[in-house]
Every structure is written in structure tokens, then in C-alpha cells.
Enzyme design. Structure first.
Site, PDB file in Angstrom:
ATOM      1  N   HIS A   1       0.805  -1.227   0.000  1.00 39.19           N
ATOM      2  CA  HIS A   1       0.000   0.000   0.000  1.00 39.19           C
ATOM      3  C   HIS A   1       0.841   1.282   0.000  1.00 39.19           C
ATOM      4  CE1 HIS A   1      -3.463  -2.426   0.109  1.00 39.19           C
ATOM      5  NE2 HIS A   1      -3.695  -2.483   1.414  1.00 39.19           N
TER       6      HIS A   1
ATOM      7  N   HIS B   1      -9.869   1.970   0.559  1.00 35.33           N
ATOM      8  CA  HIS B   1      -9.785   0.796   1.429  1.00 35.33           C
ATOM      9  C   HIS B   1     -10.877   0.785   2.494  1.00 35.33           C
ATOM     10  CE1 HIS B   1      -7.983  -2.477   3.702  1.00 35.33           C
ATOM     11  NE2 HIS B   1      -6.986  -2.558   2.836  1.00 35.33           N
TER      12      HIS B   1
ATOM     13  N   GLU C   1     -11.742  -3.704  -2.793  1.00 35.44           N
ATOM     14  CA  GLU C   1     -10.800  -2.715  -3.286  1.00 35.44           C
ATOM     15  C   GLU C   1     -10.611  -2.864  -4.802  1.00 35.44           C
ATOM     16  OE1 GLU C   1      -7.227  -3.024  -0.637  1.00 35.44           O
ATOM     17  OE2 GLU C   1      -8.543  -4.523   0.276  1.00 35.44           O
TER      18      GLU C   1
END
Length: 340
Positions: free
Chosen positions: A109, A181, A301
Site C-alpha cells: 500500500h 480501502h 478494493e
């Protein structure tokens, strides 16, 4: 009803003391709160089949809750690269770039300080229906090449659907993969486990993973496996996997329905439409974050595939000067009395 975009209000401070503000959007029965810290989708309030409103994303009442949370990324805008890059490195145009290894041996991420930990510039969207967030990620930030200028616009349409449009340009070749997210619980945040929700994903393939959640080979068919959500069924638990959307294999342009989530108790329905080729289903089995326990929220996501920079057989995440990255995901809300 005209969209109401409430003037931003102070919502706390980032760890470095930078003020953080909350923007509230309201239209056609949907009420959304967005923080300029991390581009966080703080709340989404929608009615159930009886008209009773509830917040259907997991989140916290102030910025400190997100900063102190041991399970990060609640509601956040993820970048520069959502999901994992194996070994914390990739090679582009013959040059290897080293990234933070913040998830075992992988970069997850965007690294140690991804876009979820930045305070974004915020302003009303040009059309008056939302809020536009923007930031500039300098060349070399978290190891990624190129100066990347990014924007994300959160807006409500006439039906009360939430549309997130991401854009980015660079001054040097780089890789980009952006997503939101949020953890969804259509029974309402804090109502308990979401594993009883029924889920449909428009995906005939899934990327097989190793023990570090890195793809091990080409996409595999879901038929006859626990990954087959082509017909609605209970979500259950035990998922943190990328599904290859049928639109991603067909090459069809524009957005398509990627997933539909239904809560039989409240009657709420979430429909996810995206231009992205994949969707990561994460059932939150491992997190224990303040008031929320394992499996209390379901992340859907929309994104490119994990480790794409190291996988030339996957859809490319490379962005070059003169090009524009653009991605759109829409979250539609409704109700149903009964669904098979």
C-alpha cells in the site's frame, strides 16, 4: 435535491500537527463524510428497507482513531501502489527501484508513509457535487520514481451513488495503482460480523497466492472453488485475494459492475462499478481495531493486480510522461426485500 457540500469543519490534527478537515456531502438519501487526512471515507449513511439510516463503513469519530489504529487503512485512499510489490522492489526501463518492506519482505500500500498518511489539499469539486483532493508526491518518495501529481474527486450523483475518480500525471516513468480501502458492513458499523452478507463478484478467475500474498502464476479459474462468487452466496471469511474481473479479460472499455453485496437483515444493497481490471476481497479476519473485531467489515478494493510491476503478463501499471492515469469507481446504494 441539489447536492449539499457542507463547508469543511475541523476534525483534528495529523501527527505532525497539520490541521485536518471533514467535508460532508449529501444527496438523494446518502450522506458521506470525507477527511482530507488520508483521503479517508469516514462515514457513509444510507437507509435500510424501512428507511432507517445507518453508517455502513467502519471508521472512527476523530483523526486520532485512524492514527492510533493498529489495523491501518480504514477508509483510506491508497497509493502510490495499492496491494503488494514482491520483495519491495521492481525494475522499470532497466533500472531497479527499492521500496520499503513494510509487509514482511513486501512493500504494501505504498510503503511506510503512503497516501493514507498524507494531508491532501481539498476544495469543492468544479461541478459543485463533491470534494476534490490533490497532492504531489515528490520524485523518490517511498522509493518510487517520478514526481506524481494526484487528484481524487469524491462526488454524489443524482441517485445518491458515491463516485470516486482518480487522476495522476508524472514527469518520469513510474508505476501507479490507486484504490479506496473502506470496510463495508451493510448492517451498520458496529452491528457485528459481516460474513453473513451475500456477495456476487463478476470474476471467472482469481490470482493464486503464496504464503506472503504474492501471485504465484497466471489467473486461475474460480469454477469449483471457494472463490466462485459468480452467483450470490454468503461471504464467510478467510479472503484476502485479487479477483480478475470479467471486464478485465474482455478488454471492454468503460466501467462495468464488479461486485454486489447484500445484507439480508437490513435489506441494503451495495453495487460496485469500476474501470479497474481487478477487485481485492478482504474479509478483515486478522484485525482487532478498537471497537471492531475480525470480519466485521468487508473490503472490496477496485485496483490493478498485486505485484504487477514484476509481472509483465498482468495489466500494466506503468505511467509515463505525457500520459494520464484515470480510474473511476462508483458505489451505488439501494434496498431489496429478498434476494436469492
Amino acid at each position: 435535491m441539489t447536492t449539499a457540500v457542507t463547508a469543511p469543519e475541523r476534525a483534528g490534527s495529523a501527527p505532525d500537527g497539520t490541521p485536518v478537515h471533514r467535508w460532508v456531502l449529501e444527496r438523494a438519501g446518502t450522506r458521506v463524510a470525507v477527511l482530507d487526512y488520508g483521503g479517508i471515507l469516514q462515514s457513509v449513511e444510507v437507509p435500510d428497507r424501512d428507511g432507517v439510516r445507518a453508517d455502513v463503513v467502519l471508521g472512527f469519530g476523530d483523526v486520532a482513531g485512524y492514527v492510533d489504529c493498529p489495523s491501518p487503512y480504514f477508509g483510506a485512499l491508497i497509493g502510490r501502489y495499492a496491494n503488494r510489490i514482491a520483495g519491495g522492489a521492481f525494475t522499470l526501463d532497466g533500472r531497479t527501484y527499492r521500496l520499503p518492506r513494510n509487509n514482511g519482505t513486501n512493500c504494501l500500500h505504498g510503503g511506510e508513509r503512503g497516501f493514507d498518511k498524507r494531508v491532501w489539499d481539498a476544495e469543492p469539486a468544479a461541478d459543485g457535487h463533491g470534494v476534490r483532493l490533490s497532492l504531489v508526491s515528490p520524485d523518490g518518495e517511498e522509493g518510487f520514481p517520478g514526481r506524481l501529481a494526484v487528484s481524487a474527486t469524491y462526488a454524489l450523483d443524482a441517485a445518491g451513488a458515491l463516485r470516486i475518480e482518480y487522476r495522476a500525471v508524472t514527469d518520469a516513468p513510474t508505476v501507479v495503482n490507486l484504490t479506496n480501502h473502506s470496510y463495508w458492513n451493510l448492517g451498520g458499523a458496529g452491528s457485528g460480523r459481516a460474513g453473513g452478507h451475500r456477495l456476487r463478484i463478476a470474476a471467472g478467475h482469481v490470482t493464486p497466492l503464496d504464503g506472503d500474498s504474492v501471485p504465484t502464476g497466471p489467473p486461475a479459474p474460480v469454477a469449483g472453488t471457494r472463490f466462485d462468487f459468480r452467483e450470490p452466496r454468503e461471504v464467510g471469511s478467510g479472503y484476502d485475494h485479487n479477483f480478475v474481473l470479467d471486464q478485465g479479460t474482455s478488454g471492454a472499455p468503460g466501467a462495468s459492475v464488479a461486485a454486489e453485496l447484500y445484507d439480508p437483515v437490513s435489506g441494503r444493497v451495495l453495487t460496485v462499478t469500476t474501470t479497474e481490471p481487478g477487485i481485492q476481497l478482504y474479509t478483515g479476519d486478522a484485525f482487532d481495531a478498537g471497537p471492531f473485531g475480525p470480519c466485521e467489515g468487508i473490503a472490496l478494493e477496485t485496483q490493478h493486480f498485486p505485484d504487477s510491476p514484476n509481472r509483465p503478463d498482468f495489466p500494466s501499471t506503468v505511467l509515463r510522461p505525457g500520459e494520464e492515469f484515470r480510474s473511476v469507481t462508483t458505489y451505488g446504494f439501494g434496498t431489496a426485500d429478498d434476494r436469492a
